[in-house]
Each structure stands twice: as structure tokens, then as C-alpha cells.
Motif scaffolding. Structure first.
Motif, short mmCIF file in Angstrom:
data_model
loop_
_atom_site.label_atom_id
_atom_site.label_comp_id
_atom_site.label_asym_id
_atom_site.label_seq_id
_atom_site.Cartn_x
_atom_site.Cartn_y
_atom_site.Cartn_z
N LEU A 25 0.87 -1.00 -0.02
CA LEU A 25 -0.09 -0.01 -0.05
C LEU A 25 0.83 1.34 -0.10
CD1 LEU A 25 -1.99 -1.46 3.02
CD2 LEU A 25 -3.06 -0.79 0.94
N LEU A 26 0.25 2.22 -0.74
CA LEU A 26 0.82 3.57 -0.43
C LEU A 26 0.24 4.38 0.23
CD1 LEU A 26 3.61 5.34 -1.46
CD2 LEU A 26 2.06 6.42 -3.08
N SER A 27 0.85 4.55 1.77
CA SER A 27 -0.51 5.39 2.57
C SER A 27 0.08 7.02 2.59
CB SER A 27 -0.01 4.87 3.70
OG SER A 27 1.04 5.26 4.49
N GLN A 28 -0.85 7.64 2.94
CA GLN A 28 -0.85 9.06 2.97
C GLN A 28 0.16 9.57 3.88
OE1 GLN A 28 -4.42 10.93 3.81
NE2 GLN A 28 -3.73 12.83 2.66
N THR A 29 0.25 8.85 5.21
CA THR A 29 1.24 9.29 6.09
C THR A 29 2.31 8.33 6.57
OG1 THR A 29 -0.02 8.77 7.82
CG2 THR A 29 -0.29 11.15 7.07
N HIS A 30 2.07 7.24 6.20
CA HIS A 30 3.27 6.19 6.50
C HIS A 30 3.99 5.60 5.49
CE1 HIS A 30 0.29 6.17 9.88
NE2 HIS A 30 1.37 5.63 10.65
N GLY A 31 3.94 6.24 4.47
CA GLY A 31 5.02 5.91 3.14
C GLY A 31 4.21 4.34 2.98
N LYS A 32 5.34 3.60 2.29
CA LYS A 32 4.83 2.52 1.39
C LYS A 32 4.52 1.29 2.59
CE LYS A 32 7.14 -0.32 -1.34
NZ LYS A 32 8.08 -0.50 -2.70
N ILE A 33 3.67 0.34 2.62
CA ILE A 33 3.42 -0.46 3.84
C ILE A 33 3.15 -1.76 3.09
CG2 ILE A 33 1.85 -1.13 5.66
CD1 ILE A 33 0.79 1.71 5.92
N ARG A 34 3.80 -2.79 3.85
CA ARG A 34 3.30 -4.09 3.52
C ARG A 34 2.59 -4.77 4.49
NH1 ARG A 34 6.84 -5.69 -0.73
NH2 ARG A 34 8.36 -3.92 -0.88
N ALA A 35 1.37 -5.32 4.34
CA ALA A 35 0.42 -5.90 5.46
C ALA A 35 -0.03 -6.89 5.11
CB ALA A 35 -0.60 -4.67 5.69
N VAL A 36 -0.32 -7.94 6.14
CA VAL A 36 -1.00 -9.12 5.71
C VAL A 36 -2.65 -8.90 5.85
CG1 VAL A 36 -1.45 -11.55 6.30
CG2 VAL A 36 0.79 -10.25 6.78
N ALA A 37 -3.44 -9.54 4.88
CA ALA A 37 -4.82 -9.30 4.85
C ALA A 37 -5.04 -10.82 5.37
CB ALA A 37 -5.26 -8.90 3.75
N LYS A 38 -5.61 -11.09 6.46
CA LYS A 38 -5.75 -12.50 6.80
C LYS A 38 -6.89 -13.08 6.26
CE LYS A 38 -2.52 -13.16 10.29
NZ LYS A 38 -2.15 -12.54 11.49
N GLY A 39 -7.06 -14.45 5.76
CA GLY A 39 -8.08 -15.16 5.39
C GLY A 39 -8.79 -14.60 4.17
N VAL A 40 -8.02 -13.75 3.47
CA VAL A 40 -8.79 -13.30 2.33
C VAL A 40 -9.24 -14.14 1.07
CG1 VAL A 40 -8.57 -10.77 2.90
CG2 VAL A 40 -6.92 -12.04 1.45
N ARG A 41 -8.26 -15.33 1.15
CA ARG A 41 -8.28 -16.12 -0.05
C ARG A 41 -9.29 -17.15 0.12
NH1 ARG A 41 -2.87 -17.50 -0.45
NH2 ARG A 41 -3.48 -19.17 -1.94
N LYS A 42 -9.64 -17.33 1.62
CA LYS A 42 -10.58 -18.62 1.92
C LYS A 42 -11.98 -18.54 1.34
CE LYS A 42 -8.97 -19.67 6.38
NZ LYS A 42 -9.22 -19.35 7.57
N THR A 43 -12.74 -17.43 1.36
CA THR A 43 -14.12 -17.48 1.21
C THR A 43 -14.12 -16.06 0.19
OG1 THR A 43 -14.47 -16.35 3.40
CG2 THR A 43 -15.10 -18.68 3.15
N LYS A 44 -15.44 -15.91 0.10
CA LYS A 44 -15.77 -14.54 -0.42
C LYS A 44 -15.49 -13.42 0.35
CE LYS A 44 -18.34 -14.62 -4.74
NZ LYS A 44 -19.55 -14.30 -5.45
N SER A 45 -14.31 -13.13 0.62
CA SER A 45 -13.81 -11.87 1.52
C SER A 45 -14.31 -10.47 1.03
CB SER A 45 -12.42 -12.34 2.05
OG SER A 45 -11.90 -11.00 2.60
N SER A 46 -15.08 -9.78 1.92
CA SER A 46 -15.30 -8.48 1.55
C SER A 46 -14.03 -7.55 1.60
CB SER A 46 -16.41 -7.85 2.35
OG SER A 46 -16.08 -7.97 3.46
N ILE A 47 -13.03 -7.78 2.57
CA ILE A 47 -11.94 -7.19 2.83
C ILE A 47 -11.23 -7.36 1.68
CG2 ILE A 47 -9.76 -7.23 4.00
CD1 ILE A 47 -11.02 -6.91 6.65
N GLY A 48 -10.85 -8.82 1.16
CA GLY A 48 -10.27 -8.97 0.02
C GLY A 48 -10.60 -8.01 -1.23
#
Ligand SMILES: [Zn+2]
Length: 239
Positions: A25-48
Motif C-alpha cells: 500500500l502507498l499510504s498518505q502518512t506512513h509511506g509504503k506499507i506491506r501488510a497481511v490481509a488474513k483469510g482473504v483467499r478462503k471465502t468470498k472475503s469483503s476485505i479482499g
């Protein structure tokens, strides 16, 4: 573990473990961030679904030792028109990819965030033969490598300039003459892009000069990425 919130543009993502995804992610105040999105590939995840490349999001994150974790995501703008049109999709993905390549992790770059959000928004609103090229030129310029367009980058002569050297970052007169041939019309479009007359440039129809500006932008971006990778390499060795 501390939590924080930020606005960000999704630059990309890759699979992680069984069901997770690492989102860049390129964030507005923290620069480039790498973050885990948990469980997003399991089901139809809205976060994903909200973490597709080019999406503009508002996130809550938890900082971790190596990777942060995405807690919540609110979609600010999906930039849907970029996904429904192959040409705009290609340009939008090239924009996020270039920004990803020039940005080191966790170094705040609000000017790049601003440039990228505006460009994706503009591209979502309308297409233009110069949209991607204009973005590349602005990106190169914002990174401190504004090309010299009014006098020869070799000898300083302000007469007629006839070639453009992407490595030296500027136009050349006929006697210095290294680089690619450039027309005076193409140079004038470049001056519009870099001199605050972006709307004039984006309103242009395709023409030989527009194609020149596009080709030069691709070459210049490539040369810039090479310079940037070298400088990041030097930086790594000093850590
Ligand atoms: Zn010269």
C-alpha cells in the motif's frame, strides 16, 4: 502491538500462506506499507475485494515486527472505470507499478501519494492519449529529475533543440545531439505537462508529437527506474 489508521492506495498484492495475502500500500502518512490481509483467499472475503490494486482505501492496521496486519478496510473509491476498460486498466496498473518501484518501504512520501491519487482519479474520470506519459513525467520531476527543456543539457545553448537524451535528462542542440530525435511540438507538449498546463496536454488528440512524448516518457521512466534502483542499492549497503 500498536494500531494505526491511514488512507492508502493499493499498489499490489501477492499470496501469503494458505489463505492470506500480503498487500502493498502507498499510504498518505506512513509511506509504503506491506501488510497481511488474513483469510482473504478462503471465502468470498469483503476485505479482499476492497484491496484490489488501484483502489483507494481507508484502513486500520496493527503494526507487526515484519509485516503489519490489516484489521479493517473501508473503500473510499474503487476506480471502477479503470477495471472496465482495458486501456485504462493497463495505464492504471503501470502507474501503481512505477510508484511501487521508486518508493522504499516506510518512508513517508506524501507528494507521491498525492500525485498517484490525483492521476488515478483523473484516469477514472476520462482517458487521454497522454494520461500515462504525463504521469511518468510528473513522477520523474517530483523525484527531482525534471528534464531540461529550454536549453541544451550538453552545452547550455538555447537555440534550436533537436534531440532528447533520457539518461542526461534533457534536450540537446544539433551539435551536441545525443539521444532520440525530438520535434519542437513534442518539446512544447512536455513544457505544458511540467509547467502546470496539464489540462491542455490531456485535451490533445493522438498525433505524431503526442506519440513522441509517449515514447520519450516510456524511455525516460525506464532510465529513471534504473537510476533509482542503483541509488536504493547503494542505500542498502550502508544499512
Ligand atoms: Zn548543445
Amino acid at each position: 502491538m500498536s494500531t494505526y489508521r491511514d488512507h492508502a492506495i493499493v499498489l499490489g498484492s501477492h499470496k501469503f500462506g494458505e489463505a492470506d495475502r500480503v498487500v502493498v500500500l502507498l499510504s498518505q502518512t506512513h509511506g509504503k506499507i506491506r501488510a497481511v490481509a488474513k483469510g482473504v483467499r478462503k471465502t468470498k472475503s469483503s476485505i479482499g475485494a476492497r484491496l484490489e490494486p488501484m483502489s483507494h482505501v481507508d484502513l486500520s492496521l496493527r503494526s507487526g515486527r515484519e509485516l503489519d496486519t490489516v484489521d479493517q478496510v473501508r473503500l473510499i473509491h474503487p476506480h471502477q472505470n479503470l477495471r472496465d476498460d482495458f486501456d485504462r486498466l493497463r495505464q492504471g496498473l503501470a502507474m501503481v507499478e512505477a510508484v511501487n518501484k521508486v518508493t522504499p518501504d516506510k518512508d513517508p512520501v506524501p507528494h507521491l501519494y498525492e500525485l498517484l491519487s490525483r492521476a488515478l482519479h483523473a484516469l477514472n474520470e476520462r482517458n487521454s492519449p497522454l494520461m500515462l506519459a504525463a504521469f511518468f513525467w510528473r513522477l520523474i520531476s517530483i523525484e527531482g529529475q525534471t528534464p531540461q527543456l529550454d536549453e541544451c543539457v550538453g552545452c547550455g545553448e538555447s537555440g534550436e533543440l533537436s534531440t532528447f537524451d533520457v539518461v542526461e535528462g534533457g534536450a540537446h542542440c544539433a551539435s551536441c545531439g545525443s539521444g532520440l530525435p525530438v520535434s519542437s511540438r513534442a518539446l512544447s507538449i512536455l513544457r505544458d505537462i511540467l509547467g502546470g498546463r496539464m489540462n491542455d496536454a490531456l485535451a490533445l488528440e493522438e498525433s505524431p508529437a503526442v506519440i513522441e512524448v509517449n515514447n520519450l516518457a516510456m524511455e525516460a521512466m525506464e532510465a529513471h527506474l534504473e537510476r533509482r534502483l542503483k541509488s536504493l542499492g547503494v542505500f542498502d549497503r550502508h544499512l
